[in-house]
Design a protein around this motif. Structure first.
Motif, PDB file in Angstrom:
ATOM      1  N   LYS A  37      -7.176  29.528  57.752  1.00 37.98           N
ATOM      2  CA  LYS A  37      -7.964  29.962  56.608  1.00 37.98           C
ATOM      3  C   LYS A  37      -8.956  28.881  56.204  1.00 37.98           C
ATOM      4  CE  LYS A  37      -7.117  33.084  52.827  1.00 37.98           C
ATOM      5  NZ  LYS A  37      -6.097  33.799  52.066  1.00 37.98           N
ATOM      6  N   THR A  38     -10.163  29.310  55.852  1.00 41.09           N
ATOM      7  CA  THR A  38     -11.221  28.385  55.466  1.00 41.09           C
ATOM      8  C   THR A  38     -11.577  28.567  53.994  1.00 41.09           C
ATOM      9  OG1 THR A  38     -12.997  29.927  56.013  1.00 41.09           O
ATOM     10  CG2 THR A  38     -12.151  28.526  57.802  1.00 41.09           C
ATOM     11  N   VAL A  39     -12.432  27.669  53.502  1.00 41.45           N
ATOM     12  CA  VAL A  39     -12.917  27.790  52.125  1.00 41.45           C
ATOM     13  C   VAL A  39     -13.654  29.116  51.943  1.00 41.45           C
ATOM     14  CG1 VAL A  39     -14.497  26.834  50.406  1.00 41.45           C
ATOM     15  CG2 VAL A  39     -13.060  25.297  51.769  1.00 41.45           C
ATOM     16  N   LEU A  68      -5.284  26.687  49.993  1.00 42.10           N
ATOM     17  CA  LEU A  68      -5.361  25.938  51.254  1.00 42.10           C
ATOM     18  C   LEU A  68      -4.341  24.805  51.332  1.00 42.10           C
ATOM     19  CD1 LEU A  68      -9.247  25.704  51.689  1.00 42.10           C
ATOM     20  CD2 LEU A  68      -7.654  27.234  52.857  1.00 42.10           C
ATOM     21  N   CYS A  99     -11.271  31.967  51.469  1.00 42.66           N
ATOM     22  CA  CYS A  99     -10.681  31.953  50.124  1.00 42.66           C
ATOM     23  C   CYS A  99     -11.666  32.483  49.089  1.00 42.66           C
ATOM     24  CB  CYS A  99     -10.250  30.533  49.750  1.00 42.66           C
ATOM     25  SG  CYS A  99      -8.903  29.874  50.742  1.00 42.66           S
TER      26      CYS A  99
END
Length: 218
Positions: free
Chosen positions: A2-4, A44, A7
């Motif tokens: 998962k990345t920024v 995260l 999110c």
């Protein structure tokens, strides 16, 4: 992984008002990035800088349905009459083997008086009968062997005629719900047929609800 950006997308999808504000460029990216720093860091499980969030916000592309497309504008411009009916009661009844037979007696009464308001919705576990309050005693008498889950009087229905192709326009209902929420209108029930959309509200909200829907149409 998962990345920024993932999110940011997850958060915006759950907050359509915020998403729309971004699409219209009426929100402070820097301030929003700072606001989202803590929740995204938790998602995260590591520290995230506001700058990275701000870059993700600027790159975010909202769904096309949030923009004022030509098709959406045309649909809103072609909304039909708005009709208000007051003095209504909503009966919520538990589904049973005898409900339909008992309900048929109410239909016979409705057929005798064409000006009465009436809708019936059957769900998996319960059914709703919404009728003019003048029939309250009649309904209670003919459903006396059924299990009432809720009875609410003092309701009004606001119905809007929709354009013929409304079922092919994504996001049309969103415009109604958004405006009603912004005006602080609490919806008691929502009903629809193919070309007609009806909201049921308590009498205290009927004026605000009517005004809100007029603003959508205009």
């Amino acid at each position: 992984m998962k990345t920024v950006s993932n999110c940011v997308e997850d958060i915006l999808i759950t907050q359509p008002y915020l998403e729309e504000a971004l699409s219209r460029n009426i929100i402070n990216f820097s301030a929003l990035a700072i606001e989202l720093t803590e929740p995204i860091s938790k998602m995260l499980k590591k520290d995230v800088k506001p700058g990275a969030i701000m870059m993700a916000l600027r790159r975010y592309n909202p769904p096309a349905t949030l923009s004022n497309s030509v098709k959406m504008k045309r649909a809103i411009q072609n909304l039909g009459d708005i009709t208000v009916r007051s003095n209504l009661t909503d009966f919520t009844v538990k589904n049973s083997d005898s409900l339909i037979d008992n309900h048929s007696k109410i239909l016979d009464k409705i057929n005798e008086e064409s000006k009465l308001f009436y809708t019936f919705t059957r769900g998996i576990h319960e059914s709703n009968i919404i009728v003019s309050s003048s029939l309250d005693d009649f309904v209670k008498t003919h459903l006396k062997k059924e299990t009432f889950l809720a009875i609410q009087d003092g309701l009004s229905a606001i119905s809007i005629n929709l354009p013929q192709d409304n079922s092919k326009i994504a996001g049309l209902y969103y415009h109604f719900f958004k405006r009603l929420a912004w005006e602080g209108v609490v919806l008691y029930e929502v009903l629809s047929t193919t070309n007609e959309f009806t909201i049921l509200v308590e009498d205290e909200f009927v004026d605000k609800a009517f005004t809100a829907i007029k603003k959508v149409k205009n």
